[in-house]
Design an enzyme around this catalytic site. Sequence first.
Site, PDB file in Angstrom:
ATOM      1  CG  ASP A   1      -0.314  -0.171   2.831  1.00 31.36           C
ATOM      2  OD1 ASP A   1       1.010  -0.388   2.614  1.00 31.36           O
ATOM      3  OD2 ASP A   1      -1.127  -0.174   3.560  1.00 31.36           O
ATOM      4  CB  SER A   2       4.489   1.940   0.218  1.00 28.75           C
ATOM      5  OG  SER A   2       4.920   0.581  -0.513  1.00 28.75           O
TER       6      SER A   2
ATOM      7  CG  ASP B   1       0.221  -4.102   1.659  1.00 26.09           C
ATOM      8  OD1 ASP B   1       0.055  -4.993   2.808  1.00 26.09           O
ATOM      9  OD2 ASP B   1       1.096  -3.200   1.802  1.00 26.09           O
TER      10      ASP B   1
ATOM     11  CE  LYS C   1       2.968  -6.160   3.716  1.00 26.31           C
ATOM     12  NZ  LYS C   1       2.356  -4.921   4.760  1.00 26.31           N
TER      13      LYS C   1
ATOM     14  CD  GLU D   1      -0.019  -2.062   7.961  1.00 23.72           C
ATOM     15  OE1 GLU D   1      -0.493  -1.209   8.717  1.00 23.72           O
ATOM     16  OE2 GLU D   1       0.515  -1.563   6.661  1.00 23.72           O
TER      17      GLU D   1
ATOM     18  CD  GLU E   1       7.090  -0.734   8.146  1.00 22.69           C
ATOM     19  OE1 GLU E   1       6.204  -1.702   7.678  1.00 22.69           O
ATOM     20  OE2 GLU E   1       7.375   0.352   7.674  1.00 22.69           O
TER      21      GLU E   1
HETATM   22  O1  KIV Z   1       3.627  -1.217   1.595  1.00 24.10           O
HETATM   23  C1  KIV Z   1       4.766  -1.552   2.058  1.00 24.10           C
HETATM   24  O2  KIV Z   1       5.579  -0.981   1.372  1.00 24.10           O
HETATM   25  C2  KIV Z   1       4.965  -2.434   3.032  1.00 24.10           C
HETATM   26  C3  KIV Z   1       6.380  -2.783   3.407  1.00 24.10           C
HETATM   27  C4  KIV Z   1       7.247  -1.477   3.941  1.00 24.10           C
HETATM   28  C5  KIV Z   1       6.659  -3.979   4.206  1.00 24.10           C
HETATM   29  O3  KIV Z   1       4.222  -2.876   3.619  1.00 24.10           O
END
Ligand code: KIV
Length: 264
Positions: free
Chosen positions: A43-44, A82, A111, A113, A180
């Site tokens: 999600d980055s 994500d 993934k 969180e 993280e």
């Molecule tokens: O979204 C992302 O880039 C992440 C990583 C930092 C693990 O979740």
Amino acid sequence: MKNVFDFAKAKIERRPISMVTCYDSTSAALVARSNVDCVLVGDSVAMTMHGEKDTLRATTDLLALHTAAVRRGGPDLFIVADMPFLAHRGSLDKTMDAVRRLMQAGANAVKIEGVDGSESTLRHIVESGVPVMGHLGLTPQSLHALGGFRVQGKEEAAAAHISEQALTLQSLGVFALVLECVPSQLATAITKSLTIPTIGIGAGHETDGQVLVFQDLLGLNPDFKPRFVRKFSDGAGFVVDALNRYTSETQARSFPTEKESFEI
Ligand code: KIV
């Protein structure tokens, strides 16, 4: 990585896993030519590709769009997508709809969180046949609750809580866990306590693997210098230099040459 079993195998064989974020098909094709083990459509993407200041504006639509692009560029890549902000915290129907969309866009796993309060949801996703990667420590979707982008688990009680969460995630069936921004000692202890592999970012070198943002490791954002990022290339210099050579050769009319042009 061909499938989830390769993650477990890597841990047993003590072969560190390399993971990188990836958001588009050009980058995916490059990653596919490298030795990187797997990619994360994180999600980055909201920050890196869309200029947002945090990940909260990432949506399932956005993640599905980028996951599909990565799959087109890297047909054989192992892709983790994500689950965006709050996507697994509403009704189970809505959660499963988001999971379905990411998997149908081409992900091999999702993934998620955190874990507190999401145990039954996580179990349901795993039991539905969808591999889940966990994510603990600094969970950027909880940025406001955590008081900012801060190292987590520095105090004894916080470290104990993260360690317990890791064991819970393992018992729920997640196949790997991102840690993280936690102290290296904590990441090492968690890694030793689990049979599933840990993948660290800002968590020292004793985790079972590492993950970095593609643009960060390539040095494409010269002004972004968090302690845990190593720039493996001067990407910004490389790109700006190519753009400048293109501009000066355009201005000098030395580009294009006859060989690069068409005739009647
Ligand atoms: O979204 C992302 O880039 C992440 C990583 C930092 C693990 O979740």
